[in-house]
Enzyme design. Structure first.
Site, PDB file in Angstrom:
ATOM      1  N   HIS A 175       0.869  -1.175   0.000  1.00 23.21           N
ATOM      2  CA  HIS A 175       0.000   0.000   0.000  1.00 23.21           C
ATOM      3  C   HIS A 175       0.909   1.230   0.000  1.00 23.21           C
ATOM      4  O   HIS A 175       1.679   1.448   0.940  1.00 23.21           O
ATOM      5  CB  HIS A 175      -0.890  -0.029   1.257  1.00 23.21           C
TER       6      HIS A 175
ATOM      7  N   HIS B 127      -1.424   2.418  11.643  1.00 23.12           N
ATOM      8  CA  HIS B 127      -0.308   3.364  11.676  1.00 23.12           C
ATOM      9  C   HIS B 127      -0.398   4.344  12.838  1.00 23.12           C
ATOM     10  O   HIS B 127      -1.455   4.549  13.423  1.00 23.12           O
ATOM     11  CB  HIS B 127      -0.213   4.116  10.353  1.00 23.12           C
TER      12      HIS B 127
HETATM   13 FE   LIG Z   1      -4.412   7.712   9.132  1.00 23.50          FE
END
Ligand SMILES: [Fe+2]
Length: 486
Positions: free
Chosen positions: A324, A367
């Site tokens: 990604h 993340h």
């Molecule tokens: Fe984000």
């Protein structure tokens, strides 16, 4: 011709509309093209001096006036200025007085205090409310609301995010932001913006930058805006929006410079009499009265000019093998900070595109980014997705820097087992994201008065979709036992 009538929900990319113009059919104006170019325009022939800027007597009795957006001696690459040729110079005006028409605009974000607060966890806002016209007219001047910010304009450092939610056009008044640049994101309704340089028509999914110190009047096209108008504003202090470097992409891609549109000279010959120039300075409003229109520029040249861009023209890039790609690949515009490694703000767009990565968890990886993230949907489905996407068009979500997040919904979990076929993603939707090196402080309007803050918008159980699979993995358990760790 493609189906422009439902442009916002049916066009995968601008090219699907097969337009021969650079604008949508509703847009009545002509534009100049090219980001960062020197432009020039004259409303009547011969109004623009050739070979000099300040003739002893300008054509047609006009006055020459310079507006600088950078210091006089700035390097050429950063020099922003223009010359305008107008019926009256802007200094011809009456008294200036402080006014208090809008207490939900703020421009001081140095420390958290009683009025401005950190948001340490993920939050979202339901669609910001457009006031009902039956309850009174709300134009841009009093329909502007500050969500949050970082820094302050007097030291040319920082930024602020605003919402505008309006039901009426400005009448007999112009607005000028003395603090910084406004980047408008139109979300609901059609806007007809008069600037000193000509008109800009703005529809949902178009963006527009009006720089510091430039005057404008914002009107609603009522026939096209039965519910009023709403949008977002990113205000930046001490920096200018730029196109991101393209690096290995080469000469073209992302937002192409030729797709940025600049107005052509036009003058207001319809209004007479009193005008009010509402200026925002340090977040405070002031009013300057004058008895002539501020939109009297017959000709102009320079590079400090408002502009617009249609986000449906964005040229997406991404992996064609695995993984990604980081979201910066979706950057439309970037505003640098004084730290070369951290932009003050990146403006990113996520619209219809293809996803073809193989052997890959295709949704965004989980993340914790140093940047803060502000997401808002311009159009598309309502209330879908996991934490980062739980919002509806006209609302927003926010995570401060290093706030852990990702997507936690059935679709995301299903993606772990999905068959890897090329597929179109993001169809019929358009979302933008602001990534800033600043974590913002939020106003009372954002935290309370707007009435649409959803502090905990996703049930705790949603994260239970992400169990400890390692702890249940037979091979992992065997190896841990061999290591004497179980
Ligand atoms: Fe984000």
């Amino acid at each position: 011709m493609g189906d422009f009538g439902h442009f916002n929900t049916r066009v995968f990319h601008w090219m699907d509309a097969r337009s021969k113009k650079s604008t949508r059919p509703e847009d009545p104006y002509n534009y100049l093209t090219g980001f960062g170019n020197e432009h020039q325009s004259e409303f009547i022939p011969g109004a623009l001096p050739i070979g000099q800027n300040s003739p002893q007597i300008c054509a047609y009795g006009l006055y020459a006036e310079q507006i600088t957006g950078s210091s006089f001696a700035a390097p050429r690459s950063g020099s922003m200025r223009n010359f305008v040729y107008r019926r009256r110079p802007a200094c011809v005006h009456g008294a200036t007085t402080k006014i208090k028409t809008n207490t939900s605009v703020t421009a001081a974000f140095m420390n958290a205090s009683g009025n401005i607060q950190n948001i340490p966890a993920q939050v979202s806002w339901s669609p910001f409310i457009i006031p009902d016209k039956a309850d009174g007219a709300v134009d841009f001047v009093n329909g502007l609301h500050t969500l949050g910010g970082s820094g302050q304009p007097s030291v040319r450092e920082g930024l602020a995010y605003h919402i505008f939610a309006i039901n009426s056009s400005m009448q007999g008044k112009a607005f000028v932001n003395m603090d910084g640049d406004f980047l408008f994101v139109a979300q609901e309704g059609h806007l007809d913006i008069t600037t000193e340089f000509g008109h800009i028509y703005l529809q949902p999914s178009e963006i527009c930058v009006i720089q510091q110190g430039l005057r404008f009047k914002l009107e609603i096209n009522e026939a096209k805006s039965p519910s009023g108008a709403r949008g977002y504003i990113i205000e930046t202090w001490g920096t200018k929006w730029e196109l991101p470097e393209l690096g290995p992409l080469g000469g073209y891609g992302l937002a192409n410079s030729r797709d940025f549109l600049f107005p052509t000279a036009d003058i207001d010959t319809r209004t007479t009499g009193a005008w009010n120039i509402i200026s925002k300075q340090g977040g405070e409003y002031y009013n300057t009265s004058q008895n002539h229109t501020p939109f009297d520029v017959v000709a102009w040249h320079g590079n400090y000019i408002p502009y617009k861009y249609d986000l449906s023209k964005f040229v997406y890039h991404n992996t064609v093998s695995v993984d990604h790609t980081d979201p910066c690949i979706n950057t439309v515009l970037t505003a640098k900070s004084r730290d070369p490694h951290a932009p003050l703000c990146d403006f990113l767009v996520f619209g219809p595109r293809w996803d073809v990565a193989e052997h890959t968890f295709r949704p965004p990886y989980f993340h914790r980014n140093c940047a803060s993230e502000f997401l808002a949907r311009i159009y598309g489905p309502e209330g879908t997705g996991g934490r980062s996407e739980v919002f509806s068009p006209g609302g927003a979500s926010y995570e401060a820097g290093f706030t852990p997040h990702g997507n936690a919904d059935e679709r995301t979990v299903g993606a772990m087992h999905a068959k890897m076929k090329a597929m179109r993603v993001g169809e019929n939707q358009l979302t933008f994201m602001l990534e800033s090196c600043r974590s913002l402080l939020f106003t009372e309007w954002a935290l309370k008065d707007c009435g649409v803050l959803v502090a905990e918008d996703i049930p705790e159980s949603a994260w239970d979709l992400l169990p400890d699979r390692f702890g249940q993995n037979e091979e992992a358990i065997r190896l841990l036992k061999e290591m004497g760790r179980m």
